[in-house]
Design a protein around this motif. Structure first.
Motif, mmCIF file in Angstrom:
data_model
loop_
_atom_site.group_PDB
_atom_site.id
_atom_site.type_symbol
_atom_site.label_atom_id
_atom_site.label_comp_id
_atom_site.label_asym_id
_atom_site.label_seq_id
_atom_site.Cartn_x
_atom_site.Cartn_y
_atom_site.Cartn_z
ATOM 1 N N LEU A 16 0.853 -1.183 0.000
ATOM 2 C CA LEU A 16 0.000 0.000 0.000
ATOM 3 C C LEU A 16 0.888 1.232 0.000
ATOM 4 O O LEU A 16 1.797 1.343 0.826
ATOM 5 C CB LEU A 16 -0.931 0.008 1.216
ATOM 6 N N LEU A 25 -4.297 6.638 -2.462
ATOM 7 C CA LEU A 25 -3.725 5.347 -2.081
ATOM 8 C C LEU A 25 -3.585 4.489 -3.328
ATOM 9 O O LEU A 25 -4.493 4.449 -4.166
ATOM 10 C CB LEU A 25 -4.612 4.658 -1.047
ATOM 11 N N THR A 67 -2.243 0.467 -4.646
ATOM 12 C CA THR A 67 -1.963 -0.871 -4.138
ATOM 13 C C THR A 67 -1.825 -1.853 -5.296
ATOM 14 O O THR A 67 -2.253 -1.575 -6.412
ATOM 15 C CB THR A 67 -3.079 -1.332 -3.174
ATOM 16 N N LEU A 120 -7.642 -5.476 -0.970
ATOM 17 C CA LEU A 120 -7.452 -4.240 -0.205
ATOM 18 C C LEU A 120 -8.060 -3.052 -0.952
ATOM 19 O O LEU A 120 -8.733 -2.215 -0.342
ATOM 20 C CB LEU A 120 -5.960 -3.998 0.062
ATOM 21 N N ALA A 121 -7.851 -2.980 -2.253
ATOM 22 C CA ALA A 121 -8.430 -1.887 -3.048
ATOM 23 C C ALA A 121 -9.951 -1.884 -2.900
ATOM 24 O O ALA A 121 -10.571 -0.823 -2.728
ATOM 25 C CB ALA A 121 -8.034 -2.016 -4.512
ATOM 26 N N TYR A 133 -5.550 6.331 6.990
ATOM 27 C CA TYR A 133 -4.366 6.765 6.250
ATOM 28 C C TYR A 133 -4.373 8.282 6.086
ATOM 29 O O TYR A 133 -5.378 8.866 5.705
ATOM 30 C CB TYR A 133 -4.302 6.068 4.888
ATOM 31 N N HIS A 193 5.514 3.996 1.656
ATOM 32 C CA HIS A 193 4.724 2.802 1.961
ATOM 33 C C HIS A 193 3.860 3.108 3.173
ATOM 34 O O HIS A 193 4.359 3.605 4.175
ATOM 35 C CB HIS A 193 5.630 1.598 2.225
#
Length: 177
Positions: free
Chosen positions: A2, A50, A52, A57-58, A164, A176
């Motif tokens: 990420l 972000l 990835t 996760l996305a 984040y 990262h």
């Protein structure tokens, strides 16, 4: 993997552009191979993006069912009234339906990098900064919400997505997450 990236103004959230003349893309920032943007940030918006290489996760970061809060610093034209802020807090009727309630508050101008090109300054028109947190991600939603209450957006910087943060990254810088 990420990556937290501070997307500069005037950069597309993709690695290629077929328009003529071509616009700046993510390809010019030395990002790791095989990552892609988890979500979008408009060409004329700045701040946290972000990236990835993990599809699961996305999906978690972008699917509306997960309702990740996204916080923006918004420079608007005009002086926000209590009524305008209350409207943002209760939800705005847009052409694609009513928005969810947002967290909205006035704030002092944040310490940001200069924008290139700079926001046009007009002595006769006041401007102010808002912190706006939304839990959905419609196309140009923050700009449409502020315009709907009579406060056109002049500058839009995404500060955070869920846990984040922009964390002081300069424009075009990444780390990262």
């Amino acid at each position: 993997m990420l990556i937290a990236f501070n997307k500069p103004y005037g950069v597309l959230c993709q690695f290629t552009d077929n328009s003529s003349p071509p616009r700046r893309t993510l390809a010019g920032f030395g990002l790791p191979p095989d990552v892609y943007a988890a979500g979008r940030l408009d060409f004329d918006s700045e701040g946290l993006l972000l990236l990835t290489d993990d599809g699961t996760l996305a999906h978690k970061l972008t699917d509306p069912r997960h309702k990740q809060p996204k916080t923006y610093w918004v420079q608007v034209e005009g002086e926000p009234s209590d009524e305008q802020l209350a409207a943002l807090r209760t939800g705005i009727e847009l052409n694609d339906g009513r928005t969810l309630p947002a967290h909205a508050r006035r704030m002092e101008a944040p310490a940001l990098w200069p924008r290139d090109p700079p926001v046009r300054f007009r002595k006769t028109v006041a401007d102010a900064w808002l912190e706006l947190t939304i839990r959905e991600g419609r196309n140009r939603q923050v700009r449409r919400m502020t315009a709907a209450v009579g406060l056109p957006t002049l500058r839009l910087v995404r500060k955070s997505i869920g846990p984040y943060q922009l964390d002081g990254l300069g424009p075009g810088a990444w780390h990262h997450a």
